[in-house]
Design a protein around this motif. Structure first.
Motif, PDB file in Angstrom:
ATOM      1  N   UNK A  18      -2.828   9.724  12.910  1.00  0.00           N
ATOM      2  CA  UNK A  18      -2.093   8.904  11.941  1.00  0.00           C
ATOM      3  C   UNK A  18      -2.671   9.193  10.561  1.00  0.00           C
ATOM      4  N   UNK A 164       1.647   0.821  17.849  1.00  0.00           N
ATOM      5  CA  UNK A 164       1.982  -0.541  17.448  1.00  0.00           C
ATOM      6  C   UNK A 164       0.722  -1.360  17.241  1.00  0.00           C
ATOM      7  N   UNK A 167      -0.851  -0.391  14.109  1.00  0.00           N
ATOM      8  CA  UNK A 167      -0.130  -0.910  12.948  1.00  0.00           C
ATOM      9  C   UNK A 167      -0.521  -2.345  12.626  1.00  0.00           C
ATOM     10  N   UNK A 171      -2.573  -1.113   8.173  1.00  0.00           N
ATOM     11  CA  UNK A 171      -1.202  -0.922   7.712  1.00  0.00           C
ATOM     12  C   UNK A 171      -1.244  -0.133   6.415  1.00  0.00           C
ATOM     13  N   UNK A 172      -0.621   1.014   6.437  1.00  0.00           N
ATOM     14  CA  UNK A 172      -0.566   1.839   5.225  1.00  0.00           C
ATOM     15  C   UNK A 172      -1.930   2.160   4.655  1.00  0.00           C
ATOM     16  N   UNK A 176      -5.429  -4.601   7.927  1.00  0.00           N
ATOM     17  CA  UNK A 176      -4.524  -5.742   7.901  1.00  0.00           C
ATOM     18  C   UNK A 176      -5.140  -6.920   8.636  1.00  0.00           C
TER      19      UNK A 176
ATOM     20  N   UNK B 114      12.378  -0.141  16.651  1.00  0.00           N
ATOM     21  CA  UNK B 114      10.929  -0.077  16.515  1.00  0.00           C
ATOM     22  C   UNK B 114      10.450   1.371  16.701  1.00  0.00           C
ATOM     23  N   UNK B 118       8.853   3.872  13.870  1.00  0.00           N
ATOM     24  CA  UNK B 118       7.558   4.515  14.127  1.00  0.00           C
ATOM     25  C   UNK B 118       7.679   6.023  13.976  1.00  0.00           C
ATOM     26  N   UNK B 121       7.987   7.013  10.346  1.00  0.00           N
ATOM     27  CA  UNK B 121       6.746   6.915   9.576  1.00  0.00           C
ATOM     28  C   UNK B 121       5.742   7.984   9.995  1.00  0.00           C
ATOM     29  N   UNK B 148      10.897 -10.272  13.623  1.00  0.00           N
ATOM     30  CA  UNK B 148      10.364  -8.980  14.049  1.00  0.00           C
ATOM     31  C   UNK B 148      10.951  -7.855  13.202  1.00  0.00           C
ATOM     32  N   UNK B 154       8.753  -4.285   6.739  1.00  0.00           N
ATOM     33  CA  UNK B 154       7.595  -4.346   5.836  1.00  0.00           C
ATOM     34  C   UNK B 154       6.558  -3.295   6.219  1.00  0.00           C
ATOM     35  N   UNK B 155       6.370  -3.124   7.512  1.00  0.00           N
ATOM     36  CA  UNK B 155       5.392  -2.140   7.963  1.00  0.00           C
ATOM     37  C   UNK B 155       5.789  -0.743   7.504  1.00  0.00           C
ATOM     38  N   UNK B 158       5.211  -0.212   3.855  1.00  0.00           N
ATOM     39  CA  UNK B 158       3.829  -0.010   3.433  1.00  0.00           C
ATOM     40  C   UNK B 158       3.271   1.323   3.916  1.00  0.00           C
ATOM     41  N   UNK B 159       3.909   1.910   4.906  1.00  0.00           N
ATOM     42  CA  UNK B 159       3.431   3.216   5.369  1.00  0.00           C
ATOM     43  C   UNK B 159       4.058   4.328   4.557  1.00  0.00           C
ATOM     44  N   UNK B 186       1.569 -11.808   4.633  1.00  0.00           N
ATOM     45  CA  UNK B 186       0.464 -10.847   4.625  1.00  0.00           C
ATOM     46  C   UNK B 186       0.988  -9.415   4.485  1.00  0.00           C
ATOM     47  N   UNK B 187       2.001  -9.114   5.275  1.00  0.00           N
ATOM     48  CA  UNK B 187       2.531  -7.759   5.223  1.00  0.00           C
ATOM     49  C   UNK B 187       3.214  -7.498   3.879  1.00  0.00           C
ATOM     50  N   UNK B 190       0.606  -6.535   1.369  1.00  0.00           N
ATOM     51  CA  UNK B 190       0.147  -5.149   1.521  1.00  0.00           C
ATOM     52  C   UNK B 190       1.220  -4.154   1.087  1.00  0.00           C
ATOM     53  N   UNK B 191       2.483  -4.515   1.323  1.00  0.00           N
ATOM     54  CA  UNK B 191       3.559  -3.624   0.877  1.00  0.00           C
ATOM     55  C   UNK B 191       3.545  -3.538  -0.647  1.00  0.00           C
ATOM     56  N   UNK B 194       0.862  -1.347  -1.777  1.00  0.00           N
ATOM     57  CA  UNK B 194       1.262   0.053  -1.649  1.00  0.00           C
ATOM     58  C   UNK B 194       2.067   0.479  -2.885  1.00  0.00           C
TER      59      UNK B 194
END
Lengths: 239, 1036
Positions: A18, A164, A167, A171-172, A176, B114, B118, B121, B148, B154-155, B158-159, B186-187, B190-191, B194
């Protein structure tokens, strides 16, 4: 910031790759190889920190790794991360994997392609490895080749699982969550979807409402920050 | 964007038509669930890379068919993606599947989505054009009511997210900061972080929202916002000082265990949060006393609370120490932090030791004594099997390098350099060595040899500044002409020797340096050129070859010189064709050299080598007589001599030699630590030459008594000469360690490099030249320095006679005044006052002339081992005729030693504004800094047990003091040891080395032998004191 997380086995076969920073495909492969050669050279009784190879930025970057039985977990980080902190983060990650995959041979688990159940091989359970780590202070428990311990496999889960989990930890490139229970709770909540998969595709409307009501963990976690005098003006919406 | 879609879509049918594998989609579907498992198993079972490739290619082509088949369901696509991810991870191209990954994220149900996200990313990067296709999906999912889906979006943001599309999602993500679920908040934080990283301008307006996140009632959200603050404070700490109080409050609560238990990790409360906060505080408190004061308390508590039961506490401690040393200093905290560093450094755990070294490296400039405390550990780390530890140790040594320890440290670095293979390690190390060599080089020969080693190892990879600076240094020179001359001469000679060797290949850049130097010199010095062309026959081919290379790629950039090209009067100057290099190409390079010297460095070079009569004829002749290198011939003889002596010594001295060598290495490494003085190259040469001068003197004296013994077998060494040797050893080895180490180094590197034929001759050469260094020096400096011959011992003797010579100092013991220098105008005499807490040096200057002297000023050069502080009232604007004035300096010792020189000069102006300067030097002995330590026998016992460094030695007593009391009396009088108690034939004594290093002595008499047993907290002090004791006991 974490630049990359690499997991590979003792033979250098990548198990999880990753990158959080952009590298061309070929360079990524070279980094994995170079990193593997860097850590392979090192005994288990010398320090867990390395300067990043030439590809990943030389001495500005640190490789922090742990060697568990047949697997190397390598985090490549810049100077803004604490070495010992990351070392324990790896531990958290591995312990979480162990929790999520229940009694799974760590080899298969990190192979992250199969969720395999093992028959009568206490030695190979990650739990033993992990618990020996708690006492053994980062020392590596050598577990004999685990392939032989396996008599039957059930394939139910796939490699994405490990991603998962990762993640939820990183995160990024940013850490996290470091609280293992929290990570596991998130993963479990997501996995509940999987069980109702059939229903989801059959009756989308029902599924949506089911998902809406899904019970994501909400532990009361309050912190008193003291009297902060911060005014938050109403910002006009971004146009 | 639509173009891309179109292209992709049009490409799809093509994919369809391509090879449909045997089974077709239906067959693939049947075996889907087990496909991945069998693939992994298959791969694992394979042994060769080739087989793996075959299998994966097979897999990929079947996947390619499947994903592009219209019958493939999203569920099947999901399985395909997982396999594609696996293939990509192994390094195989699965780009045909990228578009399908995006489609899966767009169209799939939650689980398929999902997997799609993945895959995207993992497959794509931020500027991948396909990523634009994902933006709409992300926007849609961000607006979803499904938690979800929001989290997934968001994940992925941020990636990986295209920078130019940030505006499309930014308002949505901002909204998420108010979301009811903490995981979403929280996410979202972080986003946004980023976004701050990739496009800081776009999120500037929401900084205030980050503050809100910092105050979030959820710890996780607050912790996430710390990422942003750490970053922003790093960029601009002044903008966030107002938040210091909040960070301190948060840390206080965390440290105080106010967080819910689930935040504990191995019963340490939220360690990662603590680390983050400590880092932030370190940045905020830097150079800011007021802000720092806010955090002293919490830092103190952090240090106190950290119970060392788990690795992660060390992580916190390490950050704490780092912060304490980063912010405005507070002595209490620094003390505690220093103790913590000790825990790290002394830890048997290698990770902690590494961090300990790292911490030491960080604090070393603020607190050099800390390195002294841990010097033995540092020495051990130098030979650590882990190269990472070694490199960190070298980094540490690099920070403490000064004029005194440069040779030893650079040797260690070169040793490591020769073992290193990684390019970035070499680049880094080579840069450091070059920097240190330029800054602190003790002499020309050493400098040139070191640079030769640097160029030959790192020539191909080093930063171009290194050769440029080096050449500029050669060209511009220093203030001292003879010095410059010698430097250049030595450089050319060493190059000639290097080039003379056959079958050796040097990096191109090294050859360029050589040729540049040669070219300029051959123009300026006819003789060298002649010698070159005469002796050129054997080595001309390689020379020409490198010249051609030079013309092909002009890697070296002589910018400063190039500038002057147009302005210099180039006409009329001719390149002396055929002087050294026949070809056109070489003519070019000669011109380059010519230009440079011509225009820029006119003063420096013209004087030496200019047409006004070929000044350097003298040197050239020497060069002529002894071939290319005049230096080594005689020096070899001397060194053989030295080597023999050392060999004898090593045989005599077998016991705990290793230990001693370590200690000697320590003393040579950590010498002069703490002195703030930065001395230039010239000043350095000065102090070092003193060393060498003294050494050669010792050698002369010694050779008289031992030459005969040399010729006999080593076993014929009598015990007496053994002792004599010991003297010599201690006084000498300190200075010699460098040479010895060099020899050792060249030996080891020879062994190491023996497999590579090309390097071997160079290594030999290197050791050869380094051997010649000391004698070169002795020769040079013998003529230059004529310091007074007085020794400290004699001064000490005189001192015991109380003299009524000076008024205000009678309360302390002081020495007689001695004239240190004079001329027709003034006379300077000096004496020492042994105060309780320091040595006070007084120089009294007498104006002998009938004239008034103006701005008389006395200055002491910074010296190794000493810290010299001027006492008030020293500056005299006017000195009347026939008057005497004194200058007082208090001297503190920084490191035990045997003898040292303090040099300085007095400058003044006569009435006619003629200014004069007079140099002097004073010898200081260790004894000047020894004071009695008055303690009880009980204290002695306690201290004795607590000291680790001990030295034992038997000394023969002369008849006059055969009884213990008289022997002790001698020690008391001469060395100022305090006699605590005499019990039968044993005696207890104690003293301290100023400012406060205690040393204990236990004596016992057997017949006419006095057994001395020293113990101290300092590792080197016992050795030095023993030496002084021996001198005293034998002398009287």
């Amino acid at each position: 910031m974490i630049q990359a997380i690499l997991v590979f086995n003792n033979h250098g076969k990548p198990r999880l790759v990753r990158f959080y920073q952009r590298f061309p495909e070929e360079i990524q492969q070279q980094i994995v190889r170079e990193t593997f050669h860097l850590v392979l050279k090192r005994d288990d009784n010398i320090c867990n920190f390395l300067e990043g190879g030439s590809l990943i930025g030389g001495s500005d970057y640190k490789l922090i790794y742990r060697h568990y039985a047949t697997l190397y977990f390598v985090f490549c980080v810049d100077s803004s991360e604490s070495e010992l902190g990351i070392l324990d983060l790896i531990q958290v990650f591995v312990e979480t994997l162990d929790k999520c995959f229940e009694n799974v041979c760590e080899l298969d688990l990190i192979f992250h392609m199969d969720k395999l159940l093992l028959l009568n091989s206490p030695l190979s359970s990650l739990e033993t490895v992990v618990s020996s780590l708690h006492g053994g202070e980062g020392s590596v428990t050598r577990v004999k080749d685990l392939y032989c311990c396996r008599s039957q496999r059930t394939e139910s889960c796939t490699g994405k699982e490990v991603h998962y989990i990762l993640q939820e930890v990183v995160m990024g490139g940013m850490v996290l969550e470091t609280n293992m229970n929290e990570i596991v709770a998130q993963i479990e909540a997501q996995n509940r979807l999987e069980k109702s998969e059939g229903g989801l595709s059959a009756a989308p409307a029902r599924a949506v409402s089911a998902v809406k009501n899904i019970n994501l963990p909400e532990i009361p976690r309050n912190i008193n920050i003291g009297d902060l005098n911060i005014k938050v003006p109403n910002l006009s919406q971004f146009v | 964007m639509s173009d891309i879609v179109e292209k992709t879509l049009t490409a799809l049918p093509g994919l369809f038509l391509q090879n449909q594998p045997g089974g077709g989609p239906a067959a693939a579907k049947a075996s889907f669930s087990s496909r991945l498992g069998s693939l992994v198993r298959g791969i694992t079972a394979l042994t060769s890379k080739h087989e793996e490739e075959k299998l994966i290619q097979q897999e990929l082509s079947s996947l390619k068919a499947t994903v592009s088949a219209p019958t493939t369901t999203l569920k099947m696509m999901k399985e395909c993606m997982v396999r594609l991810i696996y293939c990509e991870m192994l390094g195989y191209d699965a780009s045909f599947g990228y578009i399908h990954a995006i489609k899966l994220a767009q169209q799939g149900n939650l689980l398929e989505k999902r997997v799609g996200y993945l895959a995207v990313s993992l497959f794509l990067h931020e500027s991948h054009e396909l990523l634009l296709l994902l933006v709409n999906t992300v926007v849609k999912d961000l607006q979803s009511t499904n938690l979800v889906e929001v989290c997934m979006a968001l994940t992925v943001v941020s990636q990986i997210f295209p920078c130019e599309m940030i505006p499309a999602v930014l308002p949505l993500i901002e909204d998420k900061l108010q979301h009811s679920k903490e995981i979403v908040r929280r996410k979202a934080v972080l986003a946004l972080y980023k976004f701050h990283l990739i496009a800081p301008n776009q999120v500037q307006h929401i900084h205030i929202k980050f503050r809100k996140a910092l105050c979030d009632r959820d710890v996780g959200v607050m912790a996430a916002s710390l990422h942003i603050y750490l970053r922003m404070i790093k960029e601009n700490s002044s903008g966030y000082k107002d938040l210091t109080g909040s960070f301190v409050t948060i840390l206080k609560q965390v440290v105080g265990g106010k967080l819910p238990v689930e935040f504990n990790y191995h019963s340490v409360p939220a360690p990662w949060l603590q680390i983050q906060l400590l880092r932030i505080l370190g940045l905020l408190g830097k150079d800011d006393q007021r802000t720092s004061e806010l955090m002293y308390d919490v830092l103190d508590e952090s240090l106190r609370r950290a119970e060392l039961n788990h690795n992660v506490t060390y992580a916190i401690l390490f950050e704490c120490v780092h912060t304490v040393y980063s912010i405005y200093p507070k002595s209490e905290l620094l003390e505690k932090a220093a103790k913590c560093i000790g825990k790290f450094v002394l830890s048997p755990k290698i990770n902690l030791k590494y961090l300990g070294l790292k911490a030491l490296t960080y604090v070393i400039q603020q607190d050099p004594t800390l390195a002294l405390q841990h010097q033995m550990t540092i020495i051990e780390c130098l030979d650590h099997p882990d190269p990472i530890i070694k490199r960190e140790t070298l980094e540490l040594l690099y920070r403490i390098t000064n004029a005194q320890n440069i040779t030893v440290i650079v040797q260690k670095m070169l040793e490591y350099l020769h073992q290193s293979k990684e390019e970035y390690v070499i680049v880094n190390l080579v840069g450091k060595i070059a920097e240190l060599a330029e800054k602190y080089a003790p002499d020309n020969a050493w400098f040139i040899q070191t640079m030769n080693a640097v160029f030959s190892v790192g020539g191909d990879v080093m930063h171009p500044d290194i050769p440029n600076n080096f050449l500029r240094l050669l060209a511009e020179g220093f203030d001292d002409e003879t010095e410059d001359q010698q430097l250049r001469l030595y450089a050319v000679q060493s190059y000639l020797t290097l080039l003379d060797m056959e079958n050796v290949f040097y990096p191109q850049r090294f050859l360029q340096v050589m040729s540049w130097v040669d070219a300029s010199l051959s123009f300026l010095d006819g003789f060298v050129a002649e010698g070159l062309s005469q002796g050129a026959a054997p080595y001309k081919p390689p020379h020409q070859r490198q010249e051609e290379k030079l013309s092909q790629e002009k890697v070296l950039n002589f910018e400063p010189y190039g500038l002057s090209f147009s302005s210099s009067g180039f006409t009329g100057r001719q390149s002396p064709a055929g002087i050294s290099l026949g070809s056109d190409v070489s003519g070019n390079s000669a011109e380059t050299g010519l230009k440079e010297t011509n225009s820029l460095k006119l003063e420096g070079i013209k004087k030496l080598w200019g047409k006004e009569g070929y000044l350097p004829k003298k040197e050239s002749k020497t060069g002529d007589e002894s071939g290319a290198l005049p230096v080594p011939q005689e020096s070899i003889m001397e060194n053989v001599d030295q080597a023999i002596t050392k060999k004898d010594q090593s045989q005599v001295l077998t016991q705990s030699k290793e230990e001693k060598e370590k200690q000697l290495l320590a003393s040579s490494l950590f010498v002069g630590l703490g002195s703030e003085s930065t001395i230039n190259l010239l000043g350095k040469a000065d102090t070092v030459s003193h060393k060498f001068r003294r050494k050669s003197k010792v050698k002369e004296a010694k050779s008289g008594e031992t030459t005969s013994t040399h010729n006999m077998t080593c076993s014929s060494f009598s015990s007496l000469s053994n002792v004599a040797y010991e003297d010599d050893y201690y006084s000498n080895t300190l200075h010699d360690t460098g040479d010895k180490e060099l020899k050792k180094f060249s030996l080891t590197s020879e062994l190491l490099d023996s497999e590579s034929l090309t390097e071997l001759p160079l290594v030999e050469k290197f050791s050869y030249c380094s051997l010649s260094t000391p004698s070169l020096f002795a020769n040079n400096n013998m003529e230059i320095f004529h310091p007074p011959q007085s020794t400290a011992a004699s001064v000490a003797k005189e001192s015991s006679l109380a003299s009524s010579f000076l008024e205000e100092t009678t309360e302390y013991i002081h020495s007689n005044a001695m004239e240190v220098c004079n001329n027709e105008t003034i006379s300077v005499s000096s004496y020492k006052i042994w105060k309780d807490d320091c040595l006070l040096m007084v120089w009294s200057v007498t104006n002998k002339s009938g004239l008034e002297l103006k701005s008389a000023d006395l200055e002491i050069f910074p010296a190794e081992n000493f810290k010299v502080t001027e006492q008030p009232g020293c500056c005299l604007p006017v000195m009347e005729a026939e008057s005497t004035k004194s200058f007082q300096y208090s001297v503190q010792i920084e490191k035990p030693f045997t003898e040292g020189n303090l040099t300085g000069f007095i400058s003044y102006h006569m009435m006619d504004t003629h200014s004069a300067q007079l140099e002097f030097s004073v010898n200081l002995s260790l004894l000047d800094f020894i004071r009695p330590l008055k303690i009880s026998s009980d204290d002695f016992g306690k201290l004795w047990l607590s000291f680790a460094n001990d030295v034992k030695q038997n000394v023969k007593m002369s008849e006059s003091q055969a009884a213990l009391p008289s022997a002790l009396k001698t020690l008391q009088q001469k060395l100022r040891l305090h006699i605590i108690e005499i019990i039968g034939n044993e005696g207890l004594l104690a003293c301290q080395l100023l400012p406060s290093i205690p040393c204990l002595l236990h004596c016992r008499v057997h017949a006419d032998v006095l057994a001395l047993w020293f113990r101290s907290s300092c590792s080197t002090l016992p050795d030095y004191l023993l030496y002084q004791c021996q001198k005293v006991m034998e002398g009287s």
